[in-house]
Write a protein that holds these residues in place. Structure first.
Motif, PDB file in Angstrom:
ATOM      1  N   THR A   1       0.967  -1.108  -0.065  1.00  0.00           N
ATOM      2  CA  THR A   1      -0.114  -0.203  -0.056  1.00  0.00           C
ATOM      3  C   THR A   1       0.673   1.330  -0.215  1.00  0.00           C
ATOM      4  OG1 THR A   1      -1.677  -1.230   1.315  1.00  0.00           O
ATOM      5  CG2 THR A   1      -1.927   1.047   0.999  1.00  0.00           C
ATOM      6  N   THR A   2       2.116   1.279   0.888  1.00  0.00           N
ATOM      7  CA  THR A   2       2.928   2.513   0.885  1.00  0.00           C
ATOM      8  C   THR A   2       3.393   2.673  -0.461  1.00  0.00           C
ATOM      9  OG1 THR A   2       3.321   1.909   3.077  1.00  0.00           O
ATOM     10  CG2 THR A   2       4.972   3.328   2.158  1.00  0.00           C
ATOM     11  N   MET A   3       3.954   1.714  -1.117  1.00  0.00           N
ATOM     12  CA  MET A   3       4.543   1.818  -2.245  1.00  0.00           C
ATOM     13  C   MET A   3       3.594   1.971  -3.422  1.00  0.00           C
ATOM     14  SD  MET A   3       6.649  -1.236  -4.035  1.00  0.00           S
ATOM     15  CE  MET A   3       8.137  -0.664  -3.537  1.00  0.00           C
ATOM     16  N   ARG A   4       2.216   1.594  -3.372  1.00  0.00           N
ATOM     17  CA  ARG A   4       1.620   2.043  -4.586  1.00  0.00           C
ATOM     18  C   ARG A   4       1.098   3.425  -4.150  1.00  0.00           C
ATOM     19  NH1 ARG A   4      -1.568  -1.561  -7.160  1.00  0.00           N
ATOM     20  NH2 ARG A   4      -3.232  -0.352  -6.994  1.00  0.00           N
ATOM     21  N   MET A   5       1.036   3.929  -3.062  1.00  0.00           N
ATOM     22  CA  MET A   5       0.946   5.349  -2.863  1.00  0.00           C
ATOM     23  C   MET A   5       1.881   6.616  -3.361  1.00  0.00           C
ATOM     24  SD  MET A   5      -1.071   5.848   0.724  1.00  0.00           S
ATOM     25  CE  MET A   5      -0.176   4.883   1.754  1.00  0.00           C
ATOM     26  N   ILE A   6       3.164   5.865  -3.247  1.00  0.00           N
ATOM     27  CA  ILE A   6       4.346   6.447  -3.920  1.00  0.00           C
ATOM     28  C   ILE A   6       4.215   6.506  -5.449  1.00  0.00           C
ATOM     29  CG2 ILE A   6       6.813   6.644  -4.127  1.00  0.00           C
ATOM     30  CD1 ILE A   6       7.085   5.072  -1.566  1.00  0.00           C
ATOM     31  N   ALA A   7       3.846   5.356  -5.911  1.00  0.00           N
ATOM     32  CA  ALA A   7       3.414   5.277  -7.354  1.00  0.00           C
ATOM     33  C   ALA A   7       2.505   6.008  -7.893  1.00  0.00           C
ATOM     34  CB  ALA A   7       3.372   3.671  -7.742  1.00  0.00           C
ATOM     35  N   GLY A   8       1.449   6.396  -7.106  1.00  0.00           N
ATOM     36  CA  GLY A   8       0.322   7.015  -7.477  1.00  0.00           C
ATOM     37  C   GLY A   8      -0.762   6.117  -8.015  1.00  0.00           C
ATOM     38  N   LEU A   9      -0.768   4.791  -7.567  1.00  0.00           N
ATOM     39  CA  LEU A   9      -1.641   3.770  -8.059  1.00  0.00           C
ATOM     40  C   LEU A   9      -2.968   3.830  -6.969  1.00  0.00           C
ATOM     41  CD1 LEU A   9       0.459   1.060  -9.317  1.00  0.00           C
ATOM     42  CD2 LEU A   9      -0.889   2.530 -10.559  1.00  0.00           C
ATOM     43  N   GLU A  10      -2.602   4.341  -5.734  1.00  0.00           N
ATOM     44  CA  GLU A  10      -3.547   4.530  -4.640  1.00  0.00           C
ATOM     45  C   GLU A  10      -3.392   6.120  -4.043  1.00  0.00           C
ATOM     46  OE1 GLU A  10      -5.932   1.673  -3.878  1.00  0.00           O
ATOM     47  OE2 GLU A  10      -3.809   0.566  -3.598  1.00  0.00           O
ATOM     48  N   VAL A  11      -4.683   6.405  -3.581  1.00  0.00           N
ATOM     49  CA  VAL A  11      -4.609   7.837  -3.172  1.00  0.00           C
ATOM     50  C   VAL A  11      -4.397   7.855  -1.558  1.00  0.00           C
ATOM     51  CG1 VAL A  11      -5.804  10.025  -3.277  1.00  0.00           C
ATOM     52  CG2 VAL A  11      -5.844   8.570  -5.233  1.00  0.00           C
ATOM     53  N   PRO A  12      -3.545   8.219  -0.869  1.00  0.00           N
ATOM     54  CA  PRO A  12      -3.725   8.233   0.542  1.00  0.00           C
ATOM     55  C   PRO A  12      -4.855   9.315   1.162  1.00  0.00           C
ATOM     56  CG  PRO A  12      -1.715   9.854  -0.370  1.00  0.00           C
ATOM     57  CD  PRO A  12      -2.430   9.292  -1.679  1.00  0.00           C
ATOM     58  N   THR A  13      -5.328   8.643   2.043  1.00  0.00           N
ATOM     59  CA  THR A  13      -6.385   9.168   2.794  1.00  0.00           C
ATOM     60  C   THR A  13      -6.027  10.512   3.515  1.00  0.00           C
ATOM     61  OG1 THR A  13      -6.840   7.074   3.561  1.00  0.00           O
ATOM     62  CG2 THR A  13      -8.233   8.706   4.439  1.00  0.00           C
ATOM     63  N   ASP A  14      -4.746  10.532   3.790  1.00  0.00           N
ATOM     64  CA  ASP A  14      -4.397  11.957   4.432  1.00  0.00           C
ATOM     65  C   ASP A  14      -2.775  11.907   4.083  1.00  0.00           C
ATOM     66  OD1 ASP A  14      -4.640  14.131   5.742  1.00  0.00           O
ATOM     67  OD2 ASP A  14      -5.641  13.457   7.667  1.00  0.00           O
ATOM     68  N   GLY A  15      -2.161  13.072   4.510  1.00  0.00           N
ATOM     69  CA  GLY A  15      -0.897  13.287   4.262  1.00  0.00           C
ATOM     70  C   GLY A  15      -0.172  13.538   2.924  1.00  0.00           C
ATOM     71  N   LYS A  16       0.835  13.933   2.981  1.00  0.00           N
ATOM     72  CA  LYS A  16       1.675  14.479   1.769  1.00  0.00           C
ATOM     73  C   LYS A  16       2.745  13.530   1.139  1.00  0.00           C
ATOM     74  CE  LYS A  16       3.306  18.811   2.274  1.00  0.00           C
ATOM     75  NZ  LYS A  16       3.274  20.269   2.432  1.00  0.00           N
ATOM     76  N   ILE A  17       2.880  13.508  -0.117  1.00  0.00           N
ATOM     77  CA  ILE A  17       3.799  12.621  -0.756  1.00  0.00           C
ATOM     78  C   ILE A  17       4.624  13.766  -1.600  1.00  0.00           C
ATOM     79  CG2 ILE A  17       4.369  10.833  -2.582  1.00  0.00           C
ATOM     80  CD1 ILE A  17       1.982   9.591  -1.650  1.00  0.00           C
ATOM     81  N   MET A  18       5.889  13.827  -1.244  1.00  0.00           N
ATOM     82  CA  MET A  18       6.810  14.804  -2.157  1.00  0.00           C
ATOM     83  C   MET A  18       7.663  13.819  -2.992  1.00  0.00           C
ATOM     84  SD  MET A  18       7.045  18.316  -0.172  1.00  0.00           S
ATOM     85  CE  MET A  18       7.628  17.804   1.377  1.00  0.00           C
ATOM     86  N   ILE A  19       7.968  14.065  -4.257  1.00  0.00           N
ATOM     87  CA  ILE A  19       9.102  13.294  -4.843  1.00  0.00           C
ATOM     88  C   ILE A  19       9.869  14.419  -5.442  1.00  0.00           C
ATOM     89  CG2 ILE A  19       9.891  11.849  -6.724  1.00  0.00           C
ATOM     90  CD1 ILE A  19       7.135  10.547  -6.260  1.00  0.00           C
ATOM     91  N   GLY A  20      10.964  14.498  -5.337  1.00  0.00           N
ATOM     92  CA  GLY A  20      12.064  15.820  -5.630  1.00  0.00           C
ATOM     93  C   GLY A  20      11.514  17.092  -5.271  1.00  0.00           C
ATOM     94  N   GLY A  21      11.075  16.981  -4.134  1.00  0.00           N
ATOM     95  CA  GLY A  21      10.757  18.559  -3.650  1.00  0.00           C
ATOM     96  C   GLY A  21       9.353  18.531  -3.905  1.00  0.00           C
ATOM     97  N   GLU A  22       8.665  18.001  -5.047  1.00  0.00           N
ATOM     98  CA  GLU A  22       7.308  18.482  -5.434  1.00  0.00           C
ATOM     99  C   GLU A  22       6.491  17.646  -4.788  1.00  0.00           C
ATOM    100  OE1 GLU A  22       6.426  19.149  -9.783  1.00  0.00           O
ATOM    101  OE2 GLU A  22       8.604  18.662  -9.895  1.00  0.00           O
ATOM    102  N   VAL A  23       5.193  18.465  -4.402  1.00  0.00           N
ATOM    103  CA  VAL A  23       4.229  17.719  -3.795  1.00  0.00           C
ATOM    104  C   VAL A  23       3.509  16.884  -5.088  1.00  0.00           C
ATOM    105  CG1 VAL A  23       1.889  17.737  -2.794  1.00  0.00           C
ATOM    106  CG2 VAL A  23       3.501  19.352  -2.097  1.00  0.00           C
ATOM    107  N   MET A  24       3.400  15.445  -4.860  1.00  0.00           N
ATOM    108  CA  MET A  24       2.868  14.591  -5.970  1.00  0.00           C
ATOM    109  C   MET A  24       1.338  14.029  -5.696  1.00  0.00           C
ATOM    110  SD  MET A  24       5.018  13.925  -8.370  1.00  0.00           S
ATOM    111  CE  MET A  24       6.439  14.478  -8.631  1.00  0.00           C
ATOM    112  N   ASN A  25       0.704  14.606  -4.463  1.00  0.00           N
ATOM    113  CA  ASN A  25      -0.397  13.865  -4.193  1.00  0.00           C
ATOM    114  C   ASN A  25      -1.476  13.890  -5.339  1.00  0.00           C
ATOM    115  OD1 ASN A  25       0.729  14.231  -1.722  1.00  0.00           O
ATOM    116  ND2 ASN A  25      -1.491  14.181  -0.739  1.00  0.00           N
TER     117      ASN A  25
END
Ligand SMILES: Nc1ncnc2c1ncn2[C@@H]1O[C@H](COP(=O)(O)OP(=O)(O)O)[C@@H](O)[C@H]1O
Ligand SMILES: [Mg+2]
Lengths: 348, 315
Positions: free
Chosen positions: A44-68
């Motif tokens: 689940t964590t990995m899929r949220m990083i990939a963007g295949l799953e949307v986190p219920t809450d919180g922020k995901i950043m890749i290379g300093g950019e918010v990816m949610n």
């Protein structure tokens, strides 16, 4: 190439919490391994990083950019799935080429890059075959080549070796690590196999029931476990965990007695790794329960009270069962955990 | 070995002994074992023989005679040679190909398009039965509904008129293509859901990880569908369209109810031609010969299509 930040990530499925309040910083070019038992939320964590799953809450950043809110296809991450997910209707060559085509890489570059990627995973001879005509290990490598070919910012690998036999797994492990060092791509690798985690990782994240238990280098995780879960999960056989009481600098449990720091008091758990036990002495007074020679070492199980204690003995150690035996603990390698399972650190 | 002092091991065996079968083991004779699969399919085969093979053979036999009610006169291949020069036969064949072909293409395209938009929707699964409704109605009832809508009841003319698209009533049977179109519309309406359900099931059955992998590889949904999902469902499409195609070549009910072959035979399909020869003109031998020819043609086409599709899918 990019760093990844997870900020208080939560994933709920209805009332069920898949991942709870996870915060993590993954450095650029780092090889990070998510380790934990099945169902603890690694995928689940990995899929949220990939963007295949949307986190219920919180922020995901890749290379300093918010990816949610960025679509999976625009995140520039490559993922190797547990089931490989090769396109069955295309040859291996076309499989590896697919991301190049989809991302608009000029056609003139395709061939060279495909062959380079295939070479890297030693698959050059199989490019004309369909996935169905490859063995598990070859499919695995094809999936790796497809992930490598477009030089993504981030690699995600979800238990990529779990379908392979032990021998192949070992050689693929080395290959993956070599490749990651060569390409210097930030990598998140999911596994439930501690050997894989220990051998591959720059840092390991240990998860249980959707929560991070400890983050650290393999050495830290092994020699400085934060709680009984980590202590009991890592090592093979894992650390002995003996429940007892501590009073006045002494730990006691049925058949077990050992020194402890003075700040350890009351009901506690003592932890000792099998290789830090020696035969002879009187920290444990018990009976031989079983002896398991494996060739290069012999595992001895001692029954102390009702508790079985694992000891790593010399390779030529042999004994009958039900013989009285004494065990000594290395006093410098004793760990104590409180009733909540958290480590009690010495204040000396 | 002293039997009066059993060891622990022997005791265990003694306890296990009663579980062993006391009867001799049942064995099947090798002959029965070989025959067994055939015995299992025998009822189905018998049924098929009675239902399809007997009438088929009867038709072939009858096609060699000139039949006037109970008098059968041997004709050899005469029926066939006459038919191959019969302009009405060729016209019927052409009409079947045109009406059936357009209808089949349309319903496949519509069903695929709808399936592409619908298969990721969980609602579709729950409401599958709704889409099957047109197929559950009695074919003649459906035909009458369309007859009412187009011709007798003038519902469609009225609707188009209110939309300001046409003035007055359209004479649907007055022109070759309008008349054919009414048949095509009726068939598409009734059978698109059948293909749609099959295509949706095929798409939903595909490994979701593959779609996700394609997504991460940078493919848009249309590209995923075109490059991956569609090729993967190819065998399903081939089988479904072939079945539908075979069915369409026997299109009869709608023709019988809605157009009766008008205008000027432009909507006379093969089945209607055979019906007219057999039951209006009572040329049973002639009608049988036509149906045998049609059967052979259908088998050849279906075989070629299926073989081609599966063969090139493998290489
Ligand atoms: N789509 C879903 N709906 C409900 N629960 C889910 C879903 N996906 C995963 N879960 C649950 O979330 C937990 C974590 O799953 P996962 O991340 O796949 O674990 P793992 O660590 O084995 O990869 C599991 O208990 C799983 O049952
Ligand atoms: Mg998983």
């Amino acid at each position: 190439m990019a760093s990844i930040h997870l900020q208080n990530i939560v994933k709920r499925y209805g009332g069920f919490v898949g991942v709870q309040n996870m915060s993590l910083e993954i450095a650029d070019e780092e090889f990070l391994v998510l380790l934990g038992p099945s169902g603890c939320g690694k995928t689940t964590t990995m899929r949220m990083i990939a963007g295949l799953e949307v986190p219920t809450d919180g922020k995901i950043m890749i290379g300093g950019e918010v990816m949610n809110d960025v679509d999976a296809r625009d995140r520039d991450v490559a993922m190797v799935f547990q089931g490989y997910a090769l396109y069955p209707n295309m040859s291996i060559y076309e499989n590896i080429r697919f991301p190049l085509r989809m991302r608009g890489v000029p056609a003139s570059e395709h061939d060279a890059r495909i062959r380079q990627a295939a070479e890297m995973v030693e698959l050059g001879a199989y490019l004309d075959r369909k996935p169905a005509a490859l063995s598990g290990g070859q499919r695995q490598r094809a999936a790796l080549a497809r992930a490598v070919v477009r030089q993504p910012q981030v690699f995600l690998m979800d238990e990529p070796l779990s379908n392979l036999d032990a021998k192949l797994r070992q050689s693929m492990r080395v290959q993956i690590k070599h490749m990651q060092r060569q390409l210097k791509v930030t990598t998140v690798y999911v596994t439930h196999d501690q050997i894989e985690a220990m051998t591959l990782a720059d840092r390991i994240v240990i998860m249980n029931k959707g929560a991070i238990q400890q983050v650290g280098t393999p050495d830290e995780i092994y020699s400085d476990p934060a709680n009984t879960f980590v202590a009991g999960f890592i090592g093979s056989p894992p650390m002995n965990l003996i429940e007892g009481t501590a009073q006045g600098g002494r730990f006691n449990a049925p058949g077990v007695s050992a020194p402890c720091p003075s700040n350890v008091q009351g009901k506690v758990t003592l932890g000792i790794r099998p290789e830090d036990c020696r035969i002879g002495g009187d920290n444990v007074q018990g009976l031989v329960y079983g002896v398991e020679p494996t060739g290069d070492t012999t595992y001895l199980t001692v029954l102390a009270g009702t508790k079985k204690i694992e000891v790593k003995a010399a390779r030529d150690y042999r004994s009958d069962i039900d013989v009285s035996i004494g065990i000594t603990f290395d006093p410098a390698r004793l760990y104590f955990f409180g009733q909540d399972g958290e480590r009690i650190r010495g204040v000396a | 070995m002293p039997t009066d002092a059993p060891s622990v091991l022997a005791k265990g065996v003694a306890q296990a002994a009663p579980i062993r079968p006391t009867q001799p083991r049942r064995r099947r004779s090798p002959a029965l074992r070989k025959a067994f699969p055939y015995l299992l399919v025998a009822p189905a085969v018998a049924y098929l023989l009675v239902i399809t093979l007997y009438p088929g053979l009867f038709a072939i036999y009858q096609s060699l005679f000139v039949v006037k009610f109970l008098t059968w006169t041997w004709a050899g291949a005469d029926n066939y040679t006459t038919i191959l020069q019969d302009r009405e036969f060729w016209a019927a064949l052409g009409n079947t190909a045109i009406i059936g072909g357009i209808s089949l293409c349309l319903q496949t395209a519509i069903a695929l398009t709808l399936a592409y938009f619908a298969y990721r929707d969980p609602l579709i699964r729950g409401w599958r039965i709704v889409y099957l409704m047109p197929m559950l109605f009695m074919p003649s009832a459906v035909a009458f509904i369309w007859k009412l809508a187009f011709n007798d009841g003038r519902v469609i003319s009225d609707l188009l008129g209110r939309l300001g698209l046409i003035e007055g009533n359209v004479d649907w049977l007055g022109s070759i293509w309008l008349s054919r179109m009414t048949l095509i519309v009726a068939d598409v309406w009734q059978w698109t859901p059948f293909l749609f359900i099959i295509f949706v099931a095929a798409l939903q059955g595909q490994d979701q990880e593959i779609e996700e992998a394609a997504r991460l590889d940078g493919a848009s949904w249309p590209k995923i569908f075109w490059n991956i999902s569609l090729p993967m469902m190819r065998p399903v499409i081939v089988v479904a369209v072939t079945l539908r195609g075979i069915d369409i070549t026997t299109m009869f009910t709608n023709v019988f109810v809605m157009t009766q072959g008008t205008p000027g035979g432009a909507t006379e399909t093969m089945s209607y031609f055979i019906y007219r020869q057999g039951f209006r003109m009572f040329n049973f031998g002639y009608a049988s010969a036509a149906s045998v020819l049609m059967l052979i043609l259908t088998i050849i086409i279906a075989q070629t299509v299926v073989k081609r599709a599966f063969h090139s899918g493998k290489s």
